[in-house]
Write a protein that holds these residues in place. Sequence first.
Motif, PDB file in Angstrom:
ATOM      1  N   TYR A   1      50.996  34.940  40.204  1.00 55.15           N
ATOM      2  CA  TYR A   1      50.244  35.863  39.346  1.00 55.15           C
ATOM      3  C   TYR A   1      48.762  35.535  39.227  1.00 55.15           C
ATOM      4  O   TYR A   1      47.935  36.456  39.182  1.00 55.15           O
ATOM      5  N   PRO A   2      48.359  34.270  39.204  1.00 53.92           N
ATOM      6  CA  PRO A   2      46.924  33.993  39.120  1.00 53.92           C
ATOM      7  C   PRO A   2      46.101  34.519  40.309  1.00 53.92           C
ATOM      8  O   PRO A   2      44.910  34.765  40.160  1.00 53.92           O
ATOM      9  N   VAL A   3      46.734  34.704  41.479  1.00 52.54           N
ATOM     10  CA  VAL A   3      45.966  35.189  42.636  1.00 52.54           C
ATOM     11  C   VAL A   3      46.317  36.628  43.022  1.00 52.54           C
ATOM     12  O   VAL A   3      45.691  37.187  43.916  1.00 52.54           O
ATOM     13  N   LEU A   4      47.299  37.212  42.339  1.00 52.62           N
ATOM     14  CA  LEU A   4      47.735  38.565  42.672  1.00 52.62           C
ATOM     15  C   LEU A   4      46.550  39.530  42.607  1.00 52.62           C
ATOM     16  O   LEU A   4      45.810  39.569  41.623  1.00 52.62           O
ATOM     17  N   GLY A   5      46.362  40.283  43.670  1.00 50.36           N
ATOM     18  CA  GLY A   5      45.258  41.240  43.751  1.00 50.36           C
ATOM     19  C   GLY A   5      43.933  40.623  44.146  1.00 50.36           C
ATOM     20  O   GLY A   5      42.929  41.327  44.231  1.00 50.36           O
ATOM     21  N   ARG A   6      43.913  39.320  44.408  1.00 52.21           N
ATOM     22  CA  ARG A   6      42.647  38.640  44.705  1.00 52.21           C
ATOM     23  C   ARG A   6      42.599  38.036  46.110  1.00 52.21           C
ATOM     24  O   ARG A   6      41.546  37.540  46.514  1.00 52.21           O
ATOM     25  N   ILE A   7      43.727  38.069  46.837  1.00 50.74           N
ATOM     26  CA  ILE A   7      43.743  37.502  48.203  1.00 50.74           C
ATOM     27  C   ILE A   7      44.285  38.511  49.213  1.00 50.74           C
ATOM     28  O   ILE A   7      44.625  38.146  50.342  1.00 50.74           O
ATOM     29  N   GLU A   8      44.334  39.750  48.830  1.00 55.51           N
ATOM     30  CA  GLU A   8      44.891  40.793  49.689  1.00 55.51           C
ATOM     31  C   GLU A   8      44.188  40.850  51.042  1.00 55.51           C
ATOM     32  O   GLU A   8      42.972  40.699  51.132  1.00 55.51           O
ATOM     33  N   GLY A   9      44.995  41.062  52.079  1.00 62.31           N
ATOM     34  CA  GLY A   9      44.465  41.241  53.425  1.00 62.31           C
ATOM     35  C   GLY A   9      44.184  39.961  54.184  1.00 62.31           C
ATOM     36  O   GLY A   9      43.852  40.001  55.369  1.00 62.31           O
ATOM     37  N   ARG A  10      44.309  38.834  53.532  1.00 58.09           N
ATOM     38  CA  ARG A  10      44.057  37.575  54.234  1.00 58.09           C
ATOM     39  C   ARG A  10      45.221  37.264  55.182  1.00 58.09           C
ATOM     40  O   ARG A  10      46.368  37.573  54.894  1.00 58.09           O
ATOM     41  N   PRO A  11      44.927  36.634  56.311  1.00 58.97           N
ATOM     42  CA  PRO A  11      45.972  36.338  57.294  1.00 58.97           C
ATOM     43  C   PRO A  11      46.802  35.120  56.896  1.00 58.97           C
ATOM     44  O   PRO A  11      46.311  34.209  56.228  1.00 58.97           O
TER      45      PRO A  11
END
Length: 161
Positions: free
Chosen positions: A75-85
């Motif tokens: 939850y702390p990173v949800l929506g903040r690392i999208e699209g990273r490989p």
Amino acid sequence: MAELLIVYYSRTGGSRQMAEAACAAAHEEAETRLLRADKAGPEDLLNADGYIFCAPENLAAIAGVMKDFFDRCYYPVLGRIEGRPYAQMVCAGSDGENAVRQIARIAQGWRLKPVQEPIIICTHAQTPEQILATKTIPDYELEKCRELGQALAAGLSMGVF
């Protein structure tokens, strides 16, 4: 410079050897951090440009320490690392497929982009003694891990992903 984060857990040494092999090859191409799952946290994920997750399969599931890493960070990173490989490696006694599915589902929730087929290295450990014994992964198997680390790091460095 692009940063690759390799998060792993290992109790008997197999996954550690796999992660270290990927890390050694990745260092040639990009800044690379290797962290045990119990030492990695949300900030590590946020600061990296791509990921390799490496864990043993225990009782047909990812190891508990690796699951704890995902639980603490989800939850702390949800929506903040999208699209990273990302890519994944699993050390298993017989199958490994369920651990692969679990990690893929978590990565899908984060909207990460899989960039290579998962690597499953099977140790064929089936008895309690074999399962608990220190593992030695053959070099020809570790070569797959080195190739994965180098390819993911090179892709990050070149901006391919």
